[in-house]
Motif scaffolding. Structure first.
Motif, PDB file in Angstrom:
ATOM      1  N   THR A  95       0.836  -1.335  -0.153  1.00  0.00           N
ATOM      2  CA  THR A  95      -0.071   0.093   0.175  1.00  0.00           C
ATOM      3  C   THR A  95       0.890   1.190  -0.205  1.00  0.00           C
ATOM      4  N   PRO A  96       0.267   2.407  -0.328  1.00  0.00           N
ATOM      5  CA  PRO A  96       1.229   3.764  -0.284  1.00  0.00           C
ATOM      6  C   PRO A  96       1.716   3.872   1.055  1.00  0.00           C
ATOM      7  N   PRO A  97       2.837   4.572   1.182  1.00  0.00           N
ATOM      8  CA  PRO A  97       3.652   4.766   2.470  1.00  0.00           C
ATOM      9  C   PRO A  97       2.802   5.647   3.391  1.00  0.00           C
ATOM     10  N   PRO A  98       3.057   5.434   4.708  1.00  0.00           N
ATOM     11  CA  PRO A  98       2.289   6.321   5.652  1.00  0.00           C
ATOM     12  C   PRO A  98       2.326   7.964   5.216  1.00  0.00           C
ATOM     13  N   GLY A  99       1.636   8.803   5.417  1.00  0.00           N
ATOM     14  CA  GLY A  99       1.757  10.035   5.167  1.00  0.00           C
ATOM     15  C   GLY A  99       1.314  10.495   3.621  1.00  0.00           C
ATOM     16  N   ALA A 100       0.879   9.368   2.776  1.00  0.00           N
ATOM     17  CA  ALA A 100       0.754   9.766   1.335  1.00  0.00           C
ATOM     18  C   ALA A 100      -0.525  10.553   1.520  1.00  0.00           C
ATOM     19  N   ARG A 101      -0.496  11.421   0.456  1.00  0.00           N
ATOM     20  CA  ARG A 101      -1.783  12.364   0.234  1.00  0.00           C
ATOM     21  C   ARG A 101      -2.952  11.660  -0.065  1.00  0.00           C
ATOM     22  N   HIS A 102      -4.088  12.103   0.192  1.00  0.00           N
ATOM     23  CA  HIS A 102      -5.175  11.537  -0.172  1.00  0.00           C
ATOM     24  C   HIS A 102      -5.628  12.166  -1.583  1.00  0.00           C
ATOM     25  N   ASN A 103      -6.504  11.579  -2.360  1.00  0.00           N
ATOM     26  CA  ASN A 103      -7.147  12.242  -3.512  1.00  0.00           C
ATOM     27  C   ASN A 103      -8.491  12.144  -3.360  1.00  0.00           C
ATOM     28  N   ALA A 104      -9.220  12.470  -4.637  1.00  0.00           N
ATOM     29  CA  ALA A 104     -10.625  12.478  -4.805  1.00  0.00           C
ATOM     30  C   ALA A 104     -11.546  11.364  -4.244  1.00  0.00           C
ATOM     31  N   ALA A 105     -10.932  10.002  -4.890  1.00  0.00           N
ATOM     32  CA  ALA A 105     -11.356   8.965  -4.836  1.00  0.00           C
ATOM     33  C   ALA A 105     -11.405   8.698  -3.014  1.00  0.00           C
ATOM     34  N   ASP A 106     -10.688   8.850  -2.311  1.00  0.00           N
ATOM     35  CA  ASP A 106     -10.456   8.776  -0.960  1.00  0.00           C
ATOM     36  C   ASP A 106     -11.789   9.506  -0.382  1.00  0.00           C
ATOM     37  N   ILE A 107     -11.676  10.897  -0.672  1.00  0.00           N
ATOM     38  CA  ILE A 107     -12.720  11.715  -0.167  1.00  0.00           C
ATOM     39  C   ILE A 107     -14.138  11.236  -0.199  1.00  0.00           C
ATOM     40  N   ARG A 108     -14.271  10.814  -1.613  1.00  0.00           N
ATOM     41  CA  ARG A 108     -15.719  10.376  -1.965  1.00  0.00           C
ATOM     42  C   ARG A 108     -16.077   9.134  -1.172  1.00  0.00           C
ATOM     43  N   PHE A 109     -14.938   8.070  -1.146  1.00  0.00           N
ATOM     44  CA  PHE A 109     -15.499   7.036  -0.417  1.00  0.00           C
ATOM     45  C   PHE A 109     -15.667   7.505   1.131  1.00  0.00           C
ATOM     46  N   VAL A 110     -15.060   8.102   1.747  1.00  0.00           N
ATOM     47  CA  VAL A 110     -14.964   8.221   3.357  1.00  0.00           C
ATOM     48  C   VAL A 110     -16.319   9.032   3.493  1.00  0.00           C
ATOM     49  N   GLN A 156      -4.675   4.725   5.003  1.00  0.00           N
ATOM     50  CA  GLN A 156      -5.555   4.489   6.038  1.00  0.00           C
ATOM     51  C   GLN A 156      -7.000   4.020   5.428  1.00  0.00           C
ATOM     52  N   VAL A 157      -7.436   4.858   4.403  1.00  0.00           N
ATOM     53  CA  VAL A 157      -8.621   4.641   3.775  1.00  0.00           C
ATOM     54  C   VAL A 157      -8.707   3.265   3.057  1.00  0.00           C
ATOM     55  N   ARG A 158      -7.537   3.001   2.427  1.00  0.00           N
ATOM     56  CA  ARG A 158      -7.286   1.597   1.766  1.00  0.00           C
ATOM     57  C   ARG A 158      -7.480   0.463   2.584  1.00  0.00           C
ATOM     58  N   GLU A 159      -6.691   0.656   3.810  1.00  0.00           N
ATOM     59  CA  GLU A 159      -6.999  -0.568   4.935  1.00  0.00           C
ATOM     60  C   GLU A 159      -8.283  -0.551   5.349  1.00  0.00           C
ATOM     61  N   LEU A 160      -9.083   0.606   5.639  1.00  0.00           N
ATOM     62  CA  LEU A 160     -10.259   0.394   6.097  1.00  0.00           C
ATOM     63  C   LEU A 160     -11.134  -0.183   5.053  1.00  0.00           C
ATOM     64  N   ALA A 161     -10.853   0.361   3.683  1.00  0.00           N
ATOM     65  CA  ALA A 161     -11.905  -0.308   2.590  1.00  0.00           C
ATOM     66  C   ALA A 161     -11.414  -1.856   2.453  1.00  0.00           C
ATOM     67  N   ARG A 162     -10.216  -2.323   2.579  1.00  0.00           N
ATOM     68  CA  ARG A 162     -10.019  -3.716   2.594  1.00  0.00           C
ATOM     69  C   ARG A 162     -10.790  -4.525   3.720  1.00  0.00           C
ATOM     70  N   ASN A 163     -10.882  -3.955   4.859  1.00  0.00           N
ATOM     71  CA  ASN A 163     -11.523  -4.672   6.067  1.00  0.00           C
ATOM     72  C   ASN A 163     -13.002  -4.604   5.636  1.00  0.00           C
ATOM     73  N   ILE A 164     -13.713  -3.490   5.314  1.00  0.00           N
ATOM     74  CA  ILE A 164     -14.975  -3.539   5.124  1.00  0.00           C
ATOM     75  C   ILE A 164     -15.434  -4.357   3.882  1.00  0.00           C
ATOM     76  N   ALA A 165     -14.462  -4.419   2.909  1.00  0.00           N
ATOM     77  CA  ALA A 165     -14.949  -5.576   1.989  1.00  0.00           C
ATOM     78  C   ALA A 165     -14.936  -7.115   2.369  1.00  0.00           C
ATOM     79  N   PHE A 166     -13.747  -7.291   3.053  1.00  0.00           N
ATOM     80  CA  PHE A 166     -13.873  -8.556   3.835  1.00  0.00           C
ATOM     81  C   PHE A 166     -14.884  -8.870   4.658  1.00  0.00           C
ATOM     82  N   GLU A 167     -15.179  -8.104   5.794  1.00  0.00           N
ATOM     83  CA  GLU A 167     -16.029  -8.162   6.687  1.00  0.00           C
ATOM     84  C   GLU A 167     -17.599  -8.540   6.178  1.00  0.00           C
ATOM     85  N   GLN A 168     -17.850  -7.538   5.444  1.00  0.00           N
ATOM     86  CA  GLN A 168     -19.251  -7.567   4.758  1.00  0.00           C
ATOM     87  C   GLN A 168     -19.530  -8.666   4.011  1.00  0.00           C
ATOM     88  N   SER A 169     -18.324  -9.108   3.233  1.00  0.00           N
ATOM     89  CA  SER A 169     -18.407 -10.268   2.213  1.00  0.00           C
ATOM     90  C   SER A 169     -18.933 -11.732   3.184  1.00  0.00           C
TER      91      SER A 169
END
Length: 250
Positions: free
Chosen positions: A90-105, A222-235
């Protein structure tokens, strides 16, 4: 006297021949110079090559060697490290967010809140202990995630994105209409169980689709890790809900 006269006669001839040869050499050099430059100037001298030109050493690895070495990614506090392929990083800690991150959250907050609203109906209306257990798991998993999502927005000064209600967000997969929520609220027993499972399964599938979108296009770790958890848990949760209605589906 005769020899001396003969020798004296030959010397001027020899001198004359030497001068003629010297003039011929000078004339040849002049012609070569004119032919070499075309403008009357002597042709520039070209240094002879010292030897074959060395081939530079490549500064990168061969293509076949890129992306094959395993990488050790440190775990979060209390977790062990993981050995991953480079394409799993995954991108390193402190990586800047983008529009896709904002939309998801910004969409996942009201999405989770609707799931919590539906789960809150279960204790007084469900006819199955299995449905009650599913609702308990939804509350215990998604309420903390809502706090994390809200905190992510707050830390970036994006709180204003949460001003609208959930169904006003276009492209928010799986959201149930106010009419569907009202119908669920008015139902009890076995009918409630079936409607709840059907609606919540569609809701979970929507969250999985949203998580896949941000995993494909997002940047923030952080968003990517949360998205992975959500996808797994809800499946997993979708399969559990199917088993509640049809125990023989295992």
């Amino acid at each position: 006297m005769a020899r001396s006269a003969a020798g004296g006669g030959r010397r001027p001839a020899i001198v004359f021949l030497v001068l003629v040869e010297a003039a011929a050499v000078l004339l040849a050099l002049g012609v070569a110079g004119i032919a070499g430059t075309g403008d009357g100037r002597p042709a520039p001298r070209t240094a002879a090559p010292a030897g074959p030109t060395p081939t530079p050493t490549p500064s990168v690895l061969p293509t076949s060697a890129i992306g094959t070495a395993p990488v050790i990614q440190p775990g979060r506090p209390g977790e062990s490290a993981q050995v991953l392929r480079p394409d799993q990083l995954t991108p390193p800690p402190g990586a800047r967010h983008n529009a896709a991150d904002i939309r998801f959250v910004s969409m996942m907050v009201p999405h989770h809140e609707q799931a919590l609203q539906m789960a809150a109906l279960v204790p007084e209306r469900a006819g199955s202990t299995g449905v009650i257990a599913v609702a308990d798991r939804i509350r215990s998993a998604q309420q903390p995630e809502v706090e994390v999502l809200r905190g992510w927005l707050r830390d970036r000064g994006l709180d204003s994105l949460l001003g609208g209600t959930g169904h006003e967000h276009p492209g928010m997969h799986g959201m149930q209409s106010p009419e569907a929520i009202a119908t669920l609220t008015a139902t009890t027993g076995t009918d409630f169980d079936r409607m709840f499972v059907e609606m919540m399964s569609a809701h979970h599938q929507g969250a999985i689709a949203m998580a896949q979108e941000v995993l494909a296009n997002g940047l923030d770790q952080q968003v990517r890790e949360l998205a992975r958890n959500i996808a797994f848990e809800q499946s997993v949760e979708v399969n559990r809900m199917r088993e509640v209605l049809d125990p023989g589906s295992k």
